[in-house]
Each structure stands twice: as C-alpha cells, then as structure tokens.
Write an enzyme that holds these catalytic residues in place. Sequence first.
Site, short mmCIF file in Angstrom:
data_model
loop_
_atom_site.label_atom_id
_atom_site.label_comp_id
_atom_site.label_asym_id
_atom_site.label_seq_id
_atom_site.Cartn_x
_atom_site.Cartn_y
_atom_site.Cartn_z
CD GLU A 260 -2.65 1.60 0.37
OE1 GLU A 260 -2.70 2.78 -0.03
OE2 GLU A 260 -3.35 0.68 -0.10
CB THR A 304 -6.22 0.31 -3.50
OG1 THR A 304 -5.27 1.01 -2.69
CG2 THR A 304 -6.12 -1.17 -3.18
CG HIS A 480 -2.18 4.19 -4.89
ND1 HIS A 480 -1.91 5.02 -3.81
CD2 HIS A 480 -3.13 3.32 -4.43
CE1 HIS A 480 -2.65 4.68 -2.78
NE2 HIS A 480 -3.39 3.65 -3.11
#
Length: 635
Positions: A260, A304, A480
């Site tokens: 993440e 995501t 990302h």
Amino acid sequence: MKDLVGKKGVQLNGFLGIYLLAVFMIWIKTYITQLTQFDLSVEGTLQHFLLLINPLGSALLFLSVAFLFRGKRKMSILVVVYTLMTILLYSNVVYYRFFSDFITLPTIYQPQNFGDLTGSVFALIRPLDLLYFIDVALLIYLRIAKKEQFKQVKTGFKMPVIAVALALIVSSMNLLLAEKDRPDLLARGFDRSYIVKYLGMYNYAIYDTVKTAEASSERALADSSDITEIINYTKSNYAEPNPEYFGKAKDMNVIYLHLESMQSFLIDYELNGQQVTPFLNSLAKNENTMFFDNFYHQTAQGKTSDAEFMLENSLYGLPQGSAFITKGQNKYEAAPTILKDYGYTSAVFHGNSGTFWNRNIIYDQFGYDEFFSADSYDTSDPKNMAEYGLLDKPFFEQSQSLLETLPQPFYTKFITVANHFPFKMDQDLVTIDKATTGDTSVDNYFQTARYADEAIEEFFTYLKESGLYDNTMIVMYGDHYGISDNHNRAMSEIIGEEVTPVVNADLQRVPLLIYVPGMEGGINHTYAGQMDLLPTVLHLLGVETQNNIHFGSDILSADHSEVIPFRNGNFVSPTIYSLDGKYYDRKTGLELDPSQYEQAEKLHAMVQEKLNYSDKVVNGDLLRFYSKDGKVLSE
C-alpha cells in the site's frame, strides 16, 4: 429592461439584486478557488482570462433556475442551488488535496466506501474551510429576513430569458476561446484538469455526467462484432515470452504482496542515516529476486482497486470512478480464472470489510475461490487496527493459518493497509523518526513505510520456516503513490532536487520485486507498468497468453513495449515523456523542440488507441463475447 431597472437603478433590495449578488459571490469564490487550490498549470493571458470567466457563465445559468419558480419559493431555490454549487466546489477541494484530481460521477456511486474513509477526510479538512460557507449563510439570512418581501415577487418572462441568454453568451465565448487555445478539447478529452482549467468546475461536472452516460450506454449497444477489432489489436501487439524465463516458476505457488502506497524512491533511501525499508532493500539485492526500478503505477480514481484490476486482468481502470464498483458484474478472464485450468486454487487476504471497493462481488467475477476479509480475522483489539483494517503485523500473523487451509498450488494476494494516508502510527510501534519537512503527510510517511517493511520481513520468516519459500513465486508491487504532487515542496527537500514535471513523473514509480526460487535475479531497468504484470507472471508460470485479451506485455520479453501510458493520456518512455500536453526529453528533462514532435505524437496516438480499446472492452463488457480458447461468441 423595466424588470432590470427601477426608479433608482437596479433593484438591489429585490430578488434580482440578490440573484446578481449570488452570481457575483459564487463567481469570485470559484475563480479564487480554481486559481489557488488546484494545480491547473495556467499559463499566459488567455488561460488566465478563461479561468476568470468560466465560472461566470455557469453561475448565471444554474442560479437562473430560481426564476422558474414563483413567490418565496424563488428565493428558496436560489439558496438551494447556490448551496449545492458550493458543496460541489468544496468537495472537489478536499478530494484534490489528496488525489490531485477531481470528483467524477462514478465516485459518487461508491458510498459504501465513505464510512471507512472518515479519518482520511478529516485529515484533509482545515479550519479556514469555513470561509467557503460564509456566503451560503448570508443567503440563508437574506431568505429568512426578507421572506415577506418574496411572497408575491414577480420578475416576469423577460428576466429568466435575459439571464439564460447572458449565460449562453458567456459560456459560448468561453468555449470558443478554449478551443482556440486547445483544439478538440472536448472531443479528445485530455485529462480532467484541462476541462476544469478551460471550462470551469461546474461545466466540468456537466461534461463528466455526459461522459459517464456515454460509457454506461456502451454495454447495451455492444454485440459480438465489437470484439473482433479488439482481438486483432491485442494479437498484433502480443509479446512473445522470453525462452530464458518462460516456465521458470512452473507449478509454483504464487503470492502477491500488495504494498500500500509504497513508492520506489523509498528503496535504499536513508532518513537521518537510517534505511527506511531495510528488508525490501535486501530483497532488491537477493540473487533470486528481480527488482524493476522503472515500474510505474497506472492508477486513476480507483487507486488501490485500479491496481488490482490491472494486475488481475491487464485491462486499464476507467477514466472516471472505479471499475470495481461500476463494472463489478462484468465478465472477466482474470488470473484466478485462467489458472484454474492449471490446478490452482485462489484466495485474497485482506483485514478490512469485504464490501470495501465492492471486493466481495468483483472477486467472484475474477474467479477467486476464497476471500478472507475482516470477518476471518480477530479485529477486537483497537491497538491492532489501522484506519483501513488490521495492521500489517497482526494481519500477516493471523493469515498464516488461513493460508495453510489452501491446497497447493495456490494463487494468493495479501493486501496491506498500514502505509496508507494519512500515515498515522501509534508511536509505541514505530522504529524510525519522522522526517522534518513540516509537511505532516510527508513526515509521517516514513514511519508507516518502515512498519510495513518490518511486517513483510516477519511474513518472509514464516514462509521460510513453513517450507513455502522454496516453492513459491512472490510478487511485491506498489499500488499507487503515497505522496501526491500536492506535496512537491516537501518532496523536493526529501529527494534533494526540484520536482520538475519529469521528476514528478518519476515519483510515480512504485516497487516491483519478483522472487522466484532458482531464477537469476538483479536490477532490471526496463520501463514497465502495472498493466504488464499479468502476462509477465503467467509466462513465468509457463502459461501461454496469445489468446488472451491483454493490453500489457511481458516485461521480460524482447517484444515488450516500453511506452507506459497513464490513465489521463500522459505517457513515459526511455526517451520521451508526454505530460499535460507537453513533450519532454527524458535525459535532459527539458521540453522537446517542435521539430522533434513527430515521434512523440506517434507515441501519443498509440497510447490513446490502447486506452480507447481497453475502455471499449470494459464499458461494453466485451469479454462476454469471447471464449478462453480464442473464439468469438454470441451473447
């Protein structure tokens, strides 16, 4: 003109005066907001003039709706419309502070996600934001204070006609000047910032509504003939697998580790003399790990979910909203479905609600056998919880027993959450100091990234002790950016150089590490994106992909395309970057001379074609007309 002018001039005490006041207030408020809160790259006198006038036409038009009503309802409708315009403006300000983007209609289709975003939203709200609503309070006061005056108010037929006519004149002039400066603005779309810059926030909302309606109608109008052109395109762009790597991980388990908000600049980055991600750094140098240092995220508003969508399907996410939400019932040939034919079971592990990003629905469409969401974990201890679910260390620890229930070979994905905006971390859990730029998001980022790194190391220890490590391909990818370009001032301090457009594009690189037992590792400098993961992984597993509808290509193939499109039509390549309508030399970072545009424009056309074809597949649900053995089907 009698409706406009009284004995002493414009009747500022009547409804007309309040209408004009409302037009002026929303016009100036929107102009100042567009100028100061959004990075629209406004250049030259014409663009500044367009930014000034584009809210005026919208204000005149939308607020004139009030003239359609009688009596005191007229003022009530004016207040309601004004308030809605303010809410739209302010919502985009808050959204832009993190995403550097504007709200689209499909993002409003995602209310099930809002409950889990509370903390992030509050982190983006500032005390001075109350100023956005002072004028709303003024109009409400005028509505209450003058309610008797508006009971019998009449403005006649001329006033709404004049207001609409003025609105259309201003808006038409706006559009003509915009087309002069940026030809084919609406036809080509560009990205959302262009539409806002040239046409304004409210006209952008209309444009977005039209584009969303067009996309929604594509499925109803699609038929089996539409897939033929797509098949021809993907076959002509197919990249033959590299024989040195094809089947290198044949019959092995597959574990994806979803990192993440992890950006590539963190690899080998030292803060105050300490490595931020020491374990990932060691993996990048592992003899059986290939580290791709020019790997770019290609996500849009789905963030995501876009990353997951691409790695599972090699299809681009949508330009508006998330395909996970709006296209959750489509037919897909995703990795879990493909690998069923090779004896693989599949599962996703995520310590958050199964409804977040509509995962409980779309994972079924992808062919996953199991989805271990928050219900499968012990989330009772608040100390173990992050804003988006179970913290990474307890998440991996509790996932071990769940993983052991799966028959081998398995295809799995573990979604981490600790390193997520606003990057808050209990200081009892941190093992590295914050940065000191003065930007809270940037400063906190390093502590959550270090925590995620430590959690991954603990999971690798388990894989080695359990024996899985020696028979598992492990793919680690960043989904990302964590730090958006709204924080470039602080980032320039972190990386030690000015964040130019080219440097900013390179900050969109995210880690990709592929560990395969027995495979020769090393640093791979090939330009690649998230679209390329599926064909790369399938070829490593020895699975041929020539009949699959994929828009990425095997990174390890000699035929791999190193032109990496972004969702807004920008692209990067080893030689040319296309960013916000300008072309740059990759090495110098300077704009190309117009004499060098020919090759850049060819690449730009190729990028647009690829994005358009992918959108046709997703919006038209065209895979329902295609079988896995390469045959076209009727519905």
